[in-house]
Scaffold this motif. Structure first.
Motif, PDB file in Angstrom:
ATOM      1  N   GLN A  40       0.806  -1.220   0.000  1.00  0.00           N
ATOM      2  CA  GLN A  40       0.000   0.000   0.000  1.00  0.00           C
ATOM      3  C   GLN A  40       0.842   1.275   0.000  1.00  0.00           C
ATOM      4  OE1 GLN A  40      -2.919  -0.261   3.076  1.00  0.00           O
ATOM      5  NE2 GLN A  40      -4.517  -0.812   1.621  1.00  0.00           N
ATOM      6  N   SER A  41       1.927   1.253   0.790  1.00  0.00           N
ATOM      7  CA  SER A  41       2.715   2.480   0.879  1.00  0.00           C
ATOM      8  C   SER A  41       3.909   2.454  -0.072  1.00  0.00           C
ATOM      9  CB  SER A  41       3.202   2.667   2.316  1.00  0.00           C
ATOM     10  OG  SER A  41       3.910   1.509   2.695  1.00  0.00           O
ATOM     11  N   ASP A  42       4.011   1.379  -0.880  1.00  0.00           N
ATOM     12  CA  ASP A  42       5.148   1.264  -1.795  1.00  0.00           C
ATOM     13  C   ASP A  42       4.820   1.959  -3.119  1.00  0.00           C
ATOM     14  OD1 ASP A  42       7.652   0.525  -2.588  1.00  0.00           O
ATOM     15  OD2 ASP A  42       7.277  -1.624  -2.664  1.00  0.00           O
ATOM     16  N   THR A  43       5.890   2.381  -3.826  1.00  0.00           N
ATOM     17  CA  THR A  43       5.682   3.016  -5.131  1.00  0.00           C
ATOM     18  C   THR A  43       6.675   2.461  -6.134  1.00  0.00           C
ATOM     19  OG1 THR A  43       7.311   4.741  -4.679  1.00  0.00           O
ATOM     20  CG2 THR A  43       5.021   5.206  -4.066  1.00  0.00           C
ATOM     21  N   TRP A  44       6.347   2.566  -7.416  1.00  0.00           N
ATOM     22  CA  TRP A  44       7.305   2.094  -8.424  1.00  0.00           C
ATOM     23  C   TRP A  44       8.568   2.938  -8.373  1.00  0.00           C
ATOM     24  CZ3 TRP A  44       9.478   4.965 -12.218  1.00  0.00           C
ATOM     25  CH2 TRP A  44       8.832   6.134 -12.634  1.00  0.00           C
ATOM     26  N   GLU A  45       8.426   4.214  -7.979  1.00  0.00           N
ATOM     27  CA  GLU A  45       9.611   5.077  -7.923  1.00  0.00           C
ATOM     28  C   GLU A  45      10.590   4.578  -6.859  1.00  0.00           C
ATOM     29  OE1 GLU A  45       6.498   6.250  -7.935  1.00  0.00           O
ATOM     30  OE2 GLU A  45       6.321   7.998  -9.252  1.00  0.00           O
ATOM     31  N   SER A  46      10.036   4.110  -5.743  1.00  0.00           N
ATOM     32  CA  SER A  46      10.895   3.615  -4.671  1.00  0.00           C
ATOM     33  C   SER A  46      11.656   2.366  -5.134  1.00  0.00           C
ATOM     34  CB  SER A  46      10.039   3.305  -3.435  1.00  0.00           C
ATOM     35  OG  SER A  46      10.787   2.582  -2.497  1.00  0.00           O
ATOM     36  N   HIS A  47      10.947   1.451  -5.794  1.00  0.00           N
ATOM     37  CA  HIS A  47      11.593   0.250  -6.326  1.00  0.00           C
ATOM     38  C   HIS A  47      12.653   0.631  -7.359  1.00  0.00           C
ATOM     39  CE1 HIS A  47      11.385  -3.445  -9.146  1.00  0.00           C
ATOM     40  NE2 HIS A  47      12.242  -3.713  -8.183  1.00  0.00           N
ATOM     41  N   ALA A  48      12.305   1.578  -8.227  1.00  0.00           N
ATOM     42  CA  ALA A  48      13.252   2.004  -9.263  1.00  0.00           C
ATOM     43  C   ALA A  48      14.494   2.636  -8.637  1.00  0.00           C
ATOM     44  CB  ALA A  48      12.578   2.991 -10.227  1.00  0.00           C
ATOM     45  N   TYR A  49      14.272   3.485  -7.631  1.00  0.00           N
ATOM     46  CA  TYR A  49      15.423   4.126  -6.986  1.00  0.00           C
ATOM     47  C   TYR A  49      16.338   3.081  -6.347  1.00  0.00           C
ATOM     48  CZ  TYR A  49      18.333   6.481  -3.620  1.00  0.00           C
ATOM     49  OH  TYR A  49      19.423   6.887  -2.905  1.00  0.00           O
ATOM     50  N   ASP A  50      15.746   2.137  -5.623  1.00  0.00           N
ATOM     51  CA  ASP A  50      16.556   1.080  -4.998  1.00  0.00           C
ATOM     52  C   ASP A  50      17.371   0.318  -6.046  1.00  0.00           C
ATOM     53  OD1 ASP A  50      15.535   1.740  -2.537  1.00  0.00           O
ATOM     54  OD2 ASP A  50      14.052   0.117  -2.489  1.00  0.00           O
ATOM     55  N   THR A  51      16.739   0.086  -7.207  1.00  0.00           N
ATOM     56  CA  THR A  51      17.420  -0.657  -8.277  1.00  0.00           C
ATOM     57  C   THR A  51      18.559   0.170  -8.873  1.00  0.00           C
ATOM     58  OG1 THR A  51      15.338  -1.793  -8.749  1.00  0.00           O
ATOM     59  CG2 THR A  51      17.025  -1.897 -10.447  1.00  0.00           C
ATOM     60  N   VAL A  52      18.307   1.469  -9.057  1.00  0.00           N
ATOM     61  CA  VAL A  52      19.343   2.369  -9.584  1.00  0.00           C
ATOM     62  C   VAL A  52      20.520   2.422  -8.613  1.00  0.00           C
ATOM     63  CG1 VAL A  52      19.886   4.791 -10.078  1.00  0.00           C
ATOM     64  CG2 VAL A  52      17.742   3.798 -10.924  1.00  0.00           C
ATOM     65  N   LYS A  53      20.205   2.601  -7.330  1.00  0.00           N
ATOM     66  CA  LYS A  53      21.262   2.678  -6.328  1.00  0.00           C
ATOM     67  C   LYS A  53      22.010   1.341  -6.251  1.00  0.00           C
ATOM     68  CE  LYS A  53      21.869   3.402  -1.349  1.00  0.00           C
ATOM     69  NZ  LYS A  53      21.163   3.588  -0.070  1.00  0.00           N
ATOM     70  N   GLY A  54      21.258   0.245  -6.281  1.00  0.00           N
ATOM     71  CA  GLY A  54      21.872  -1.089  -6.257  1.00  0.00           C
ATOM     72  C   GLY A  54      22.821  -1.275  -7.423  1.00  0.00           C
ATOM     73  N   SER A  55      22.475  -0.688  -8.583  1.00  0.00           N
ATOM     74  CA  SER A  55      23.290  -0.863  -9.795  1.00  0.00           C
ATOM     75  C   SER A  55      24.556  -0.016  -9.747  1.00  0.00           C
ATOM     76  CB  SER A  55      22.469  -0.472 -11.025  1.00  0.00           C
ATOM     77  OG  SER A  55      22.459   0.943 -11.201  1.00  0.00           O
ATOM     78  N   ASP A  56      24.713   0.748  -8.660  1.00  0.00           N
ATOM     79  CA  ASP A  56      25.813   1.709  -8.531  1.00  0.00           C
ATOM     80  C   ASP A  56      25.781   2.702  -9.697  1.00  0.00           C
ATOM     81  OD1 ASP A  56      27.785   2.895  -7.081  1.00  0.00           O
ATOM     82  OD2 ASP A  56      29.187   1.201  -7.146  1.00  0.00           O
ATOM     83  N   TYR A  57      24.547   3.062 -10.073  1.00  0.00           N
ATOM     84  CA  TYR A  57      24.267   4.096 -11.076  1.00  0.00           C
ATOM     85  C   TYR A  57      24.693   3.723 -12.494  1.00  0.00           C
ATOM     86  CZ  TYR A  57      22.828   6.583  -7.036  1.00  0.00           C
ATOM     87  OH  TYR A  57      22.152   6.914  -5.890  1.00  0.00           O
ATOM     88  N   LEU A  58      24.985   2.443 -12.711  1.00  0.00           N
ATOM     89  CA  LEU A  58      25.313   2.010 -14.077  1.00  0.00           C
ATOM     90  C   LEU A  58      24.073   1.515 -14.823  1.00  0.00           C
ATOM     91  CD1 LEU A  58      27.795   1.703 -15.969  1.00  0.00           C
ATOM     92  CD2 LEU A  58      27.946  -0.676 -15.223  1.00  0.00           C
TER      93      LEU A  58
END
Lengths: 549, 316
Positions: A40-58
């Motif tokens: 309910q409180s999750d957003t696609w932006e939050s998932h996307a940000y976590d993925t971007v950060k996880g990728s070390d911005y690559l």
């Protein structure tokens, strides 16, 4: 299978070719779950940000946006098709925690999520009536006038080579884990699709990005799911300390995999490792003993079994020694968000592809998601493409070429060498020089060894000279693919003179956005070193920042 | 430790019947039987054919028989099965051998395809997921944990005499859908599963339960399908009459009345089938195996009856 299903639903004439029965494919071994911002409180932006950060911005942010925006629907679709995800008390899907995620969004089926999804995909293929060629091994992709014309495959049962004409081909052939020894990957993960595509003119990207999973068993490299830590397990060193507090004070054991694997390796290298049961202190403890036994058996039953079988440890009462082990290829065949490669009609999806959503480091439970999102997109686009083009002629010469290569290999005299020996040296070399730590000198040593292994490969004999189910000949084909993959990994790793994500160079330990916020793209050049080019990283809304967990 | 592998080999290009070949090798303390086979293939004889992939008991490729028992080779430790330092490896049974340890899984998958192996959800789709209790999902997961390795089929005593039998793996798969609260066509499925080759053909020999490397317990799921079929009103079946007669006989007399069982399974009014029993009866008579027409209560029969009543509970 998701790609085939989508193409079939769009009325394409689809066949699936696999070197093993489809339910033996390695997605079956994915344990922990699949990510989706369904809460309910999750957003696609939050998932996307976590993925971007996880990728070390690559990671390319347009691709990551597609992944995250479509994730919720993709997981609901899987549920609707029959995947038996675990539920909460209200009967709705209930997630578990996972590494690198800012909230619980990993949906799961015990510790057999990949198995549960893969079998449902197979059920849906049967329902849709997709033609399946199982135990057919692809020996080459064929282009005609720059377009995909089809492929040549060997039927293992008879040893016969067959041409298959196709307007479009989608490669969903998985990773190349066996290039490393040890690896969590199945014996079939030999990078076939990456090598085939590369040789057919589609470039490889981010090949230096090789993920080491933080929790694998020392005896046989088997995986202990990140879901264990997601469900509350600790990592401890020989002193009993939860050492992750030093490396990731906020996320602790649930920092991203590259961070946890490096932390473990530091503990081990500095003498705080625990016994691996093989005579060295090359492990740390994965400790579940504070979790209730019933809870472990319900949610982590599969790894309870694996630890009992392969480490002789009852994880409900004892900590189990684990260490970082090669697990996943972030790099692969360069595609766009529709799975298209540079070759018209040739598509790729899943681990063999590089969209790139994982960049320098993949988050746990994003790989199953990658397969269903980009599998579906590739299937849809390939079906549309096939509607618009004509078949290209598939020359008889392509089949003859494979037959001739097989004849030559079967006719080689014994010379004391073997496919198995070359493969073992390849794996050990890669693990030693292109693992958690790397440096320029070691990588160059490894590359020169790979070139000498390539020469040995040209002469190594096979013992089985028969036609029926000649697995020896299959291993020969596979080893050729693996050597291509290894070369691409090393050339890229030598070239990237910085540290980012899973690629950590002890001789250049800092991330260097000035010079290296870009992808390394490799072209295959027959008889020469790979051609190196660059591709920009697509940044939509998340500017690179320092990565802290 | 030093062990001897006795491997059943068949090269269809050169020979018609299989032979055993012996390999001596050194294996580690925790090595699986599969580790040893891979060692044979890589170091001793590259022509040895076998299927294997994940090495972690999840892909289902490496079911074979070791010292007679069907198991996943990757999940079986050498030291747990070696007898006097010897490990005998054969392909799984009840399926045609293609080469060495590789069998034709075609008949296996044919049976799986025959049980409509996919979920048939209700036509009206929910906005998101189907609501379902977690307990029900856990039950389903017990069945879908099957890795389709064929170990159960290798041991199936019914498949052995009637290859048309759907078999333990396909029926366990069928139960996976019937047990799923999201499935909408159970009545139809159970009707089909009740026909010849289906759930009533199992003789509950327990071998599949013993063989299954993933604790799916296929036979238990076949019995669950029978209960479901009866609950759906599919009671006009020899199998149902058989189990009713069996239970009544034991309940009333403390032991099985075999003569009555044979007749009641067919139904008293089913004259053609009863006539069909005659030759069997005559053969039994000649062999001195005809059950006595006088079936007496056993001592303690009243006690057995009380057990039945307790288990059955108060009838409504």
């Amino acid at each position: 299978m998701r790609a085939a299903l989508e193409a079939k639903r769009r009325h394409a004439d689809v066949a699936l070719i696999s070197k093993v029965h489809p339910v033996r494919s390695h997605s079956v071994a994915a344990q922990g779950g699949i990510n989706a911002p369904l809460g309910q409180s999750d957003t696609w932006e939050s998932h996307a940000y976590d993925t971007v950060k996880g990728s070390d911005y690559l990671g390319d942010q347009d691709a990551i946006e597609a992944l995250s925006r479509e994730a919720a629907q993709a997981v609901v679709d899987l549920e609707n098709m029959g995947v038996a995800f675990y539920r909460g008390p209200d009967g709705r899907l209930a997630p578990r925690n996972f590494g690198g995620a800012s909230t619980a969004r990993t949906y799961f089926v015990g510790a057999i999520t990949g198995h549960a999804i893969l079998h449902v995909m197979y059920e849906q293929l049967l329902r849709a009536g997709v033609k399946i060629y199982e135990e057919w091994f692809v020996t080459s992709l064929v282009n005609e006038g720059g377009f995909t014309a089809g492929l040549v495959a060997q039927e293992l049962l008879t040893g016969r080579f067959h041409p298959i004409q196709a307007k479009a081909i989608i490669l969903c052939t998985g990773g190349c884990g066996r290039v490393y020894e040890p690896s969590t990957n199945a014996l079939i993960c030999t990078g076939d699709g990456m090598s085939l595509a590369w040789r057919a003119g589609a470039p490889l990207m981010d090949m230096e990005m090789v993920q080491y999973h933080p929790t694998t068993l020392p005896s046989n490299g088997a995986l202990m799911t990140e879901g264990a830590r997601g469900d509350g397990a600790y990592l401890r060193n020989a002193l009993g300390d939860r050492f992750m507090s030093k490396y990731a004070p906020n996320k602790l054991e649930l920092a991203s995999r590259d961070v946890v694997s490096r932390a473990e390796q530091v503990e081990i290298d500095e003498g705080r490792g625990v016994d691996d049961g093989l005579g060295a202190k090359s492990c740390v403890y994965l400790d579940c003993t504070h979790l209730p036994r019933e809870f472990i058996l319900e949610r982590l039953g599969e790894i309870y079994e694996i630890a009992r079988q392969f480490a002789n440890v009852d994880i409900t009462t004892q900590p189990v020694p684990v260490r970082p082990g090669m697990h996943y290829m972030m790099g692969g065949i360069k595609t766009n968000v529709d799975g298209r490669t540079r070759v018209p009609g040739l598509y790729a999806a899943g681990e063999c592809a590089c969209v790139s959503v994982h960049g320098g480091n993949r988050l746990g439970a994003n790989s199953l998601l990658d397969t269903v999102i980009f599998g579906r997109r590739a299937g849809a686009h390939a079906a549309e493409f096939a509607r618009q083009v004509e078949f290209r002629p598939l020359s008889e010469g392509a089949v003859l070429d494979s037959e001739r290569r097989a004849q030559e290999v079967l006719g080689r005299p014994a010379n004391g060498d073997s496919i198995a020996k070359v493969r073992m040296e390849l794996g050990q070399t890669m693990h030693q020089y292109a693992g958690v730590w790397r440096d320029g000198k070691g990588l160059n040593t490894a590359l020169s060894r790979i070139y000498s292994l390539k020469e040995r490969y040209q002469r190594a004999p096979v013992q089985d000279k028969g036609k029926v189910f000649n697995t020896n000949l299959v291993f020969h084909w596979e080893l050729g693919y693996m050597l291509d993959n290894a070369e691409a990994i090393l050339v890229s790793a030598i070239h990237r003179t910085e540290s980012r994500g899973a690629h950590y160079r002890t001789d250049c330990p800092e991330r260097d956005d000035q010079s290296w916020l870009k992808h390394i793209v490799l072209d295959y050049r027959p008889g020469a070193a790979p051609g190196i080019q660059y591709a920009p990283v697509t940044i939509t809304r998340w500017k690179p920042e320092k990565r802290v967990y | 430790m030093q062990v001897t592998y006795l491997v059943k080999r068949l090269n269809p290009e050169r020979e018609r019947s299989p032979r055993f070949e012996q390999f001596s090798l050194e294996v580690g303390e925790y090595d699986s039987v599969l580790d040893g086979l891979i060692k044979v293939r890589e170091e001793l004889d590259g022509s040895l054919a076998l299927r294997c992939s994940c090495r972690a008991a999840i892909c289902g490729s490496c079911a074979m028989r070791v010292n007679g028992e069907p198991r996943l080779m990757c999940k079986t430790r050498v030291r747990d099965v070696a007898e006097d330092g010897q490990v005998k490896v054969e392909p799984i049974g009840n399926l045609p051998v293609l080469k060495d340890l590789v069998v034709d899984m075609g008949p296996f998958w044919e049976k799986v395809r025959a049980v409509k192996p996919w979920l048939e959800p209700p036509p009206e789709k929910p906005e998101r997921e189907y609501l379902a209790p977690n307990e029900a999902m856990r039950e389903v997961v017990g069945a879908l944990a099957c890795v389709m390795c064929g170990a159960c089929v290798s041991n199936c005593t019914v498949w052995e005499v009637d290859p048309n039998f759907l078999g333990p793996a396909a029926l366990a798969k069928a139960h996976r859908f019937v047990a799923d609260p999201r499935n909408s066509d159970n009545a139809e499925r159970l009707k089909q599963l009740g026909e010849y080759t289906g759930i009533w053909d199992c003789t509950h020999c327990f071998y599949c339960v013993q063989a299954c490397p993933k604790d799916v317990a296929p036979m238990e799921r076949i019995l669950a399908l029978r209960r479901e079929a009866i609950a759906h009103g599919y009671t006009n079946h020899n199998g149902v009459r058989h189990s009713d007669s069996f239970a009544q006989s034991v309940k009333q007399s403390g032991s099985l009345n075999e003569g009555r069982l044979a007749v009641e399974s067919q139904g008293y009014l089913n004259l053609p089938a009863l006539l069909g029993l005659l030759p069997v009866g005559l053969r039994a008579l000649r062999a001195g195996k005809m059950p006595s027409p006088f079936h007496h209560k056993r001592p303690g029969a009243a006690h057995v009856k009380r057990i039945f009543e307790k288990v059955e509970g108060p009838r409504s």
